[in-house]
Design an enzyme around this catalytic site. Structure first.
Site, PDB file in Angstrom:
ATOM      1  N   SER A   1       0.806  -1.225   0.000  1.00  0.00           N
ATOM      2  CA  SER A   1       0.000   0.000   0.000  1.00  0.00           C
ATOM      3  C   SER A   1       0.836   1.271   0.000  1.00  0.00           C
ATOM      4  CB  SER A   1      -0.869  -0.012   1.259  1.00  0.00           C
ATOM      5  OG  SER A   1      -1.403   1.261   1.510  1.00  0.00           O
TER       6      SER A   1
ATOM      7  N   GLU B   1       0.136   3.635   1.701  1.00  0.00           N
ATOM      8  CA  GLU B   1       0.152   4.077   3.107  1.00  0.00           C
ATOM      9  C   GLU B   1       1.550   3.829   3.722  1.00  0.00           C
ATOM     10  OE1 GLU B   1      -2.337   5.654   4.694  1.00  0.00           O
ATOM     11  OE2 GLU B   1      -1.700   5.486   6.776  1.00  0.00           O
TER      12      GLU B   1
ATOM     13  N   TYR C   1      -1.556   0.424  10.785  1.00  0.00           N
ATOM     14  CA  TYR C   1      -1.833  -0.256   9.511  1.00  0.00           C
ATOM     15  C   TYR C   1      -0.639  -0.123   8.569  1.00  0.00           C
ATOM     16  CZ  TYR C   1      -3.664  -0.809   4.744  1.00  0.00           C
ATOM     17  OH  TYR C   1      -3.830  -1.168   3.427  1.00  0.00           O
TER      18      TYR C   1
HETATM   19  P1  NAP Z   1     -11.492  -4.453   1.924  1.00  0.00           P
HETATM   20  O1  NAP Z   1     -12.653  -4.106   1.038  1.00  0.00           O
HETATM   21  O2  NAP Z   1     -11.462  -3.939   3.319  1.00  0.00           O
HETATM   22  O3  NAP Z   1     -11.423  -6.051   1.977  1.00  0.00           O
HETATM   23  C1  NAP Z   1     -10.641  -6.731   2.913  1.00  0.00           C
HETATM   24  C2  NAP Z   1     -10.907  -8.216   2.806  1.00  0.00           C
HETATM   25  O4  NAP Z   1     -10.088  -8.900   3.755  1.00  0.00           O
HETATM   26  C3  NAP Z   1     -12.363  -8.621   3.116  1.00  0.00           C
HETATM   27  O5  NAP Z   1     -12.736  -9.647   2.236  1.00  0.00           O
HETATM   28  C4  NAP Z   1     -12.253  -9.156   4.537  1.00  0.00           C
HETATM   29  O6  NAP Z   1     -13.246 -10.097   4.866  1.00  0.00           O
HETATM   30  C5  NAP Z   1     -10.901  -9.837   4.467  1.00  0.00           C
HETATM   31  N1  NAP Z   1     -10.307 -10.096   5.782  1.00  0.00           N
HETATM   32  C6  NAP Z   1     -10.079  -9.214   6.783  1.00  0.00           C
HETATM   33  N2  NAP Z   1      -9.497  -9.822   7.823  1.00  0.00           N
HETATM   34  C7  NAP Z   1      -9.356 -11.126   7.484  1.00  0.00           C
HETATM   35  C8  NAP Z   1      -8.829 -12.260   8.138  1.00  0.00           C
HETATM   36  N3  NAP Z   1      -8.344 -12.191   9.381  1.00  0.00           N
HETATM   37  N4  NAP Z   1      -8.835 -13.441   7.497  1.00  0.00           N
HETATM   38  C9  NAP Z   1      -9.355 -13.551   6.241  1.00  0.00           C
HETATM   39  N5  NAP Z   1      -9.891 -12.506   5.566  1.00  0.00           N
HETATM   40  C10 NAP Z   1      -9.881 -11.317   6.187  1.00  0.00           C
HETATM   41  O7  NAP Z   1     -10.131  -4.037   1.229  1.00  0.00           O
HETATM   42  P2  NAP Z   1      -9.815  -3.678  -0.303  1.00  0.00           P
HETATM   43  O8  NAP Z   1     -10.019  -2.213  -0.499  1.00  0.00           O
HETATM   44  O9  NAP Z   1     -10.491  -4.650  -1.194  1.00  0.00           O
HETATM   45  O10 NAP Z   1      -8.235  -3.888  -0.335  1.00  0.00           O
HETATM   46  C11 NAP Z   1      -7.679  -5.175  -0.638  1.00  0.00           C
HETATM   47  C12 NAP Z   1      -6.263  -5.234  -0.111  1.00  0.00           C
HETATM   48  O11 NAP Z   1      -5.481  -4.202  -0.714  1.00  0.00           O
HETATM   49  C13 NAP Z   1      -6.124  -5.016   1.400  1.00  0.00           C
HETATM   50  O12 NAP Z   1      -5.041  -5.797   1.839  1.00  0.00           O
HETATM   51  C14 NAP Z   1      -5.788  -3.544   1.532  1.00  0.00           C
HETATM   52  O13 NAP Z   1      -5.083  -3.308   2.728  1.00  0.00           O
HETATM   53  C15 NAP Z   1      -4.921  -3.361   0.295  1.00  0.00           C
HETATM   54  N6  NAP Z   1      -4.902  -2.027  -0.286  1.00  0.00           N
HETATM   55  C16 NAP Z   1      -6.061  -1.391  -0.585  1.00  0.00           C
HETATM   56  C17 NAP Z   1      -6.025  -0.155  -1.191  1.00  0.00           C
HETATM   57  C18 NAP Z   1      -7.290   0.584  -1.550  1.00  0.00           C
HETATM   58  O14 NAP Z   1      -7.212   1.797  -1.800  1.00  0.00           O
HETATM   59  N7  NAP Z   1      -8.426  -0.093  -1.633  1.00  0.00           N
HETATM   60  C19 NAP Z   1      -4.785   0.438  -1.503  1.00  0.00           C
HETATM   61  C20 NAP Z   1      -3.618  -0.262  -1.196  1.00  0.00           C
HETATM   62  C21 NAP Z   1      -3.681  -1.498  -0.604  1.00  0.00           C
HETATM   63  P3  NAP Z   1     -14.657  -9.690   5.560  1.00  0.00           P
HETATM   64  O15 NAP Z   1     -15.574  -9.323   4.423  1.00  0.00           O
HETATM   65  O16 NAP Z   1     -15.033 -10.909   6.276  1.00  0.00           O
HETATM   66  O17 NAP Z   1     -14.388  -8.514   6.444  1.00  0.00           O
HETATM   67  N1  GDD Z   2     -12.267   7.445   6.523  1.00  0.00           N
HETATM   68  C1  GDD Z   2     -12.376   8.765   6.655  1.00  0.00           C
HETATM   69  N2  GDD Z   2     -13.488   9.298   7.227  1.00  0.00           N
HETATM   70  N3  GDD Z   2     -11.354   9.550   6.223  1.00  0.00           N
HETATM   71  C2  GDD Z   2     -11.504  10.888   6.326  1.00  0.00           C
HETATM   72  C3  GDD Z   2     -12.636  11.481   6.878  1.00  0.00           C
HETATM   73  C4  GDD Z   2     -13.680  10.650   7.363  1.00  0.00           C
HETATM   74  O1  GDD Z   2     -14.694  11.093   7.870  1.00  0.00           O
HETATM   75  N4  GDD Z   2     -12.476  12.823   6.814  1.00  0.00           N
HETATM   76  C5  GDD Z   2     -11.295  13.055   6.242  1.00  0.00           C
HETATM   77  N5  GDD Z   2     -10.695  11.891   5.950  1.00  0.00           N
HETATM   78  C6  GDD Z   2      -9.357  11.750   5.373  1.00  0.00           C
HETATM   79  C7  GDD Z   2      -8.423  10.829   6.178  1.00  0.00           C
HETATM   80  O2  GDD Z   2      -7.903  11.542   7.301  1.00  0.00           O
HETATM   81  C8  GDD Z   2      -7.389  10.496   5.117  1.00  0.00           C
HETATM   82  O3  GDD Z   2      -6.419  11.512   5.043  1.00  0.00           O
HETATM   83  C9  GDD Z   2      -8.191  10.499   3.805  1.00  0.00           C
HETATM   84  O4  GDD Z   2      -9.454  11.116   4.102  1.00  0.00           O
HETATM   85  C10 GDD Z   2      -8.426   9.123   3.209  1.00  0.00           C
HETATM   86  O5  GDD Z   2      -8.952   8.271   4.206  1.00  0.00           O
HETATM   87  P1  GDD Z   2      -9.537   6.806   3.847  1.00  0.00           P
HETATM   88  O6  GDD Z   2     -10.528   6.906   2.753  1.00  0.00           O
HETATM   89  O7  GDD Z   2      -9.970   6.170   5.127  1.00  0.00           O
HETATM   90  O8  GDD Z   2      -8.285   6.048   3.189  1.00  0.00           O
HETATM   91  P2  GDD Z   2      -6.745   5.945   3.612  1.00  0.00           P
HETATM   92  O9  GDD Z   2      -5.964   6.767   2.640  1.00  0.00           O
HETATM   93  O10 GDD Z   2      -6.538   6.216   5.045  1.00  0.00           O
HETATM   94  O11 GDD Z   2      -6.462   4.406   3.379  1.00  0.00           O
HETATM   95  C11 GDD Z   2      -6.897   3.738   2.175  1.00  0.00           C
HETATM   96  O12 GDD Z   2      -5.882   3.824   1.204  1.00  0.00           O
HETATM   97  C12 GDD Z   2      -4.670   3.117   1.539  1.00  0.00           C
HETATM   98  C13 GDD Z   2      -3.707   3.339   0.377  1.00  0.00           C
HETATM   99  O13 GDD Z   2      -3.067   4.568   0.509  1.00  0.00           O
HETATM  100  C14 GDD Z   2      -7.248   2.300   2.538  1.00  0.00           C
HETATM  101  O14 GDD Z   2      -7.864   1.697   1.444  1.00  0.00           O
HETATM  102  C15 GDD Z   2      -6.015   1.499   2.896  1.00  0.00           C
HETATM  103  O15 GDD Z   2      -6.363   0.121   3.061  1.00  0.00           O
HETATM  104  C16 GDD Z   2      -5.023   1.643   1.734  1.00  0.00           C
HETATM  105  O16 GDD Z   2      -3.853   0.905   1.998  1.00  0.00           O
END
Ligand code: NAP
Ligand code: GDD
Length: 321
Positions: free
Chosen positions: A123, A125, A147
């Site tokens: 990520s 992050e 995280y």
């Molecule tokens: P998400 O919607 O939160 O999905 C997470 C998945 O992980 C869900 O299917 C959840 O199952 C499963 N899970 C959580 N804890 C588990 C455990 N202990 N054992 C087995 N399964 C478990 O996340 P996403 O946005 O699809 O992201 C997919 C991956 O990419 C994650 O690893 C995330 O950290 C990473 N990532 C995401 C982003 C982004 O912007 N979306 C960016 C960079 C990296 P349940 O449905 O049961 O909760």
């Molecule tokens: N969630 C949330 N809720 N975020 C808020 C809010 C609120 O009410 N208000 C402002 N934000 C700001 C957060 O402080 C952060 O700076 C930004 O919005 C994005 O927050 P999220 O959408 O929760 O995503 P993230 O960037 O912290 O994390 C996501 O992206 C990562 C990759 O950079 C997640 O998908 C992570 O799993 C992923 O790795």
């Protein structure tokens, strides 16, 4: 027919990736943890085509069993405690799943089917308090949340298994990617759901935290293709996947409210409850390596993404769902 095992299949990315692989003719196995109530809204439409295996990333024995059953050509490790804000509330659990869970999955592959190709969901992050802009594959990590710290561990253990055991293991360093399937607690979906509710008269205000944070937001459907491309190369490697554009949370809000003809200033309230103990102020990715080596580039613009998500939430709520 190739076989893939996806962990995190019920999540946003798991569902898009499963669709993508099924379209390519893969046999898809999905690791799924037991839940008391149904949580299959993202995969309802394809669930009859997926073979589910019960397991949890923190339980090595279940992962070994999953690899034995699936005998996968490719393993996509997408499961994680993925919500940054909650990682301060649950730092140990986040470490157990998002960090050590990766070792469990790698270990299951190493012990049962060493020649499986392995994808780790790393990520942006991990860049946290960024030391350079834009961020690319050589930018040092400076995580700002439990995280982010856990993801750095997951990233390096993947590199280590590649170097130690000659595994085909890749890390995709993906920047934020969103869609109509995004979880409701993430800021983009919270905004589009809120905007749709306000437009339909179901609520009047939207409470948010830091509006100045900047993210490089892309469309999840584009990003799962990059995961697959990484596992089709001759040599395993790590890649940054991003759009190369950054926008503030406020930009996202403005476009979302504009789309439904409302002024966000009349509805958005800043609430200290949503301010994080440490913030990632700016993310901006440079994915030229992915462009050159994988031929990957995003297809959905920032404006299109916001509008797609608002439109989806308007339709969903309009239909009473
Ligand atoms: P998400 O919607 O939160 O999905 C997470 C998945 O992980 C869900 O299917 C959840 O199952 C499963 N899970 C959580 N804890 C588990 C455990 N202990 N054992 C087995 N399964 C478990 O996340 P996403 O946005 O699809 O992201 C997919 C991956 O990419 C994650 O690893 C995330 O950290 C990473 N990532 C995401 C982003 C982004 O912007 N979306 C960016 C960079 C990296 P349940 O449905 O049961 O909760
Ligand atoms: N969630 C949330 N809720 N975020 C808020 C809010 C609120 O009410 N208000 C402002 N934000 C700001 C957060 O402080 C952060 O700076 C930004 O919005 C994005 O927050 P999220 O959408 O929760 O995503 P993230 O960037 O912290 O994390 C996501 O992206 C990562 C990759 O950079 C997640 O998908 C992570 O799993 C992923 O790795």
């Amino acid at each position: 027919m190739k076989t893939a095992l996806i962990t995190g299949i019920t999540g946003q990315d798991g569902s898009y990736l499963a669709e993508f692989l099924l379209d390519k003719g893969y046999k898809v196995y999905g690791l799924r943890r037991r839940t008391a109530t149904e949580n299959d809204s993202n995969i309802k439409h394809i669930k009859h085509e997926i073979e589910f295996i019960s397991g949890d990333l923190s339980d090595l024995s279940s992962l070994i069993e999953a690899v034995k059953i699936a005998q996968p050509d490719e393993v996509y490790n997408l499961a994680a405690q993925s919500f940054v804000a909650d990682s301060w509330m649950q730092p140990i659990f986040t470490g157990q799943v998002t960090a050590l869970g990766v070792t469990n999955m790698l270990e299951a592959v190493r012990q049962v089917k060493l020649d499986s190709r392995f994808y780790q969901a790393s990520s942006s992050e991990m860049f946290g308090k960024v030391v350079e802009t834009p961020q690319n594959e050589t930018t040092p990590f400076y995580p700002r949340s439990p995280y982010g710290v856990a993801k750095v561990y997951g990233h390096w253990i993947t590199v280590n298994y590649r170097e130690s055991f000659d595994m085909y293991a890749c890390s995709g360093i993906l920047f934020n990617h969103e869609s109509p399937r995004r979880g409701f607690e993430f800021v983009t979906r919270k905004i589009t759901d809120g905007v749709a509710k306000i437009k339909l008269g179901l609520q009047n205000e939207l409470r948010l935290g830091n509006l100045e944070a900047k993210r490089d937001w892309g469309f999840a459907g584009d990003y799962v293709k990059a995961m697959w491309l990484m596992l089709q190369q001759e040599v395993p490697d790590d890649y940054v996947i991003a759009t190369g554009e950054t926008h503030t949370v406020k930009d996202f809000i403005e476009i979302a409210f504009q789309y439904v003809g409302l002024d966000w200033r009349n509805h958005v309230v800043q609430d200290p409850k949503f301010i994080r103990p440490a913030e990632v102020d700016l993310l901006l990715g440079d994915s030229s390596k992915a462009k050159d080596k994988l031929g990957w580039q995003p297809t959905v613009s920032f404006e299109q993404l916001v509008q797609m998500m608002v439109e989806h939430d308007l339709q969903r709520l309009g239909n009473g769902l």
